[in-house]
Write a protein that holds these residues in place. Sequence first.
Motif, PDB file in Angstrom:
ATOM      1  N   LYS A  16      -8.167   2.114  14.793  1.00 37.61           N
ATOM      2  CA  LYS A  16      -7.535   3.136  13.948  1.00 37.61           C
ATOM      3  C   LYS A  16      -7.842   4.537  14.456  1.00 37.61           C
ATOM      4  CE  LYS A  16      -7.018   2.330   9.336  1.00 37.61           C
ATOM      5  NZ  LYS A  16      -7.319   1.797   7.994  1.00 37.61           N
ATOM      6  N   ASP A  65       8.953   5.232  12.269  1.00 35.52           N
ATOM      7  CA  ASP A  65      10.199   5.709  11.700  1.00 35.52           C
ATOM      8  C   ASP A  65      11.314   4.740  12.058  1.00 35.52           C
ATOM      9  OD1 ASP A  65      11.489   7.535  10.175  1.00 35.52           O
ATOM     10  OD2 ASP A  65      12.258   8.600  11.930  1.00 35.52           O
ATOM     11  N   ASN A 106       8.640  -1.952  12.651  1.00 34.27           N
ATOM     12  CA  ASN A 106       7.193  -1.794  12.479  1.00 34.27           C
ATOM     13  C   ASN A 106       6.425  -2.745  13.385  1.00 34.27           C
ATOM     14  OD1 ASN A 106       7.500   0.176  10.478  1.00 34.27           O
ATOM     15  ND2 ASN A 106       7.865  -1.421   8.949  1.00 34.27           N
ATOM     16  N   ILE A 140      -1.809   0.830   8.106  1.00 32.57           N
ATOM     17  CA  ILE A 140      -2.223   0.042   6.940  1.00 32.57           C
ATOM     18  C   ILE A 140      -2.999  -1.189   7.408  1.00 32.57           C
ATOM     19  CG2 ILE A 140      -1.431  -1.143   4.860  1.00 32.57           C
ATOM     20  CD1 ILE A 140      -0.342   1.625   4.862  1.00 32.57           C
ATOM     21  N   PRO A 187       0.794  -1.220   0.000  1.00 34.63           N
ATOM     22  CA  PRO A 187       0.000   0.000   0.000  1.00 34.63           C
ATOM     23  C   PRO A 187       0.835   1.283   0.000  1.00 34.63           C
ATOM     24  CG  PRO A 187      -0.797  -1.551   1.631  1.00 34.63           C
ATOM     25  CD  PRO A 187       0.501  -2.088   1.136  1.00 34.63           C
ATOM     26  N   THR A 188       2.051   1.232   0.531  1.00 34.59           N
ATOM     27  CA  THR A 188       2.911   2.410   0.452  1.00 34.59           C
ATOM     28  C   THR A 188       4.315   1.909   0.128  1.00 34.59           C
ATOM     29  OG1 THR A 188       3.794   2.365   2.673  1.00 34.59           O
ATOM     30  CG2 THR A 188       1.660   3.438   2.394  1.00 34.59           C
ATOM     31  N   ALA A 214       6.797   1.962   1.963  1.00 30.76           N
ATOM     32  CA  ALA A 214       7.454   2.087   3.271  1.00 30.76           C
ATOM     33  C   ALA A 214       8.296   0.880   3.673  1.00 30.76           C
ATOM     34  CB  ALA A 214       6.402   2.365   4.339  1.00 30.76           C
ATOM     35  N   SER A 262      -0.114   9.181  11.258  1.00 25.86           N
ATOM     36  CA  SER A 262      -0.841   9.625  10.056  1.00 25.86           C
ATOM     37  C   SER A 262      -1.529   8.420   9.402  1.00 25.86           C
ATOM     38  CB  SER A 262       0.141  10.245   9.065  1.00 25.86           C
ATOM     39  OG  SER A 262       0.976   9.229   8.551  1.00 25.86           O
ATOM     40  N   SER A 263      -2.483   8.698   8.532  1.00 24.44           N
ATOM     41  CA  SER A 263      -3.194   7.585   7.898  1.00 24.44           C
ATOM     42  C   SER A 263      -2.248   6.763   7.015  1.00 24.44           C
ATOM     43  CB  SER A 263      -4.393   8.086   7.097  1.00 24.44           C
ATOM     44  OG  SER A 263      -3.956   9.032   6.165  1.00 24.44           O
ATOM     45  N   GLU A 264      -1.168   7.394   6.501  1.00 25.48           N
ATOM     46  CA  GLU A 264      -0.204   6.627   5.687  1.00 25.48           C
ATOM     47  C   GLU A 264       0.572   5.622   6.538  1.00 25.48           C
ATOM     48  OE1 GLU A 264      -0.013  10.221   5.450  1.00 25.48           O
ATOM     49  OE2 GLU A 264      -1.569   9.934   3.918  1.00 25.48           O
ATOM     50  N   GLN A 265       0.617   5.884   7.848  1.00 26.93           N
ATOM     51  CA  GLN A 265       1.365   4.969   8.721  1.00 26.93           C
ATOM     52  C   GLN A 265       0.519   3.795   9.209  1.00 26.93           C
ATOM     53  OE1 GLN A 265       2.749   8.338  11.383  1.00 26.93           O
ATOM     54  NE2 GLN A 265       4.544   7.012  11.485  1.00 26.93           N
TER      55      GLN A 265
END
Length: 332
Positions: free
Chosen positions: A300, A183, A286, A313, A98-99, A101, A308-311
């Motif tokens: 969520k 991170d 992660n 999944i 999805p990203t 990352a 953030s929503s990007e973090q």
Amino acid sequence: MYTGKARAYTNIALIKYWGKKDEQLILPMNNSLSLTLDAFYTETSVAFNENLTEDQFFLDGMIQESKQTKKVTAFLDLIRQTYQVELFAKVDSQNFVPTAAGLASSASGLAALAGACAQALNLNLTDTDLSRLARRGSGSACRSIFGGFSEWQKGSSDQTSFARSIDANGWEDELAMLFVLVDDGVKDISSRDGMRRTVETSSFYSGWLDSIDADLRTAKQAIAEKDFIKLGEVTEANGLRMHGTTLGAVPPFTYWSPESLKVMQLVRDIRKNGLPCYFTMDAGPNVKILVEKKHLTALKHFLAEYFSSEQLISAYAGPGITLLSMEGSENS
Ligand code: DP6
């Protein structure tokens, strides 16, 4: 020229594979149990071609250096040796995540490669054969042959070490896993190197092995009884114990970052507030949170205050491996 293509989904272990008793054959020290997920997968095509003078590995369209190609060429060497093929191959892998990352997984990657090779060489393998073969690429890949829950039975030889599906009577469809991408900043120690160092040097390793049978029994019981809390508790405890072994290694190391610890504490806090959820981690910072689907939105919502929503999944139970025709349509 022989060509084949396959799609495999990644899996996350609830009871971890951590340590090999045979590095060459990739025979594990302990059984492990995982959930295959739908959100992350790899599609790989392979072409054994008489015009090539070396193997080529493309990942997401980019040719890879020899360091990234190591597991792939080692696997192709095994295929060539086992099935008397004398051609080099072009491997083309696409990671669907999805990203961007850094969630690429050797489980989905090597399972897809095993499937693509089996397809290219017309090997007509059973799922068990394919699981054995994928295991030689990367241990955890043997579990990605199956959808939903699967258990890798450690066995004691190449023949007897493979994964098999665990029938949860559809319960897997009520579960979700939330990935919290934190991170990084931590120096990378691959799972392969990390588990080797732990087996060779950690004074805590024997404690890990002693706890496995009970953990597996509990996890399988929880699945049979559809008991989420039981499964969550043993998942979290087992993951923590695996990570505990790294602190006893020489030199000691950890995959945790301060952010990972923050997520662990948040999960405990959320649980105290009445929402059942449990974390697990692999060879990186992660955090993955096991939760019932019906509570995913609430989970969520809690975490959205910190990440953030990007973090964040979401993933659900995913299917087993699919062999594809070269055009991408399903073949089996
Ligand atoms: C922590 O399967 O990547 O994710 O067999 O050396 O390729 P190799 O290791 P790999 O290790 C996975 C370790 C883990 C736990 C797990 O998936 O069970």
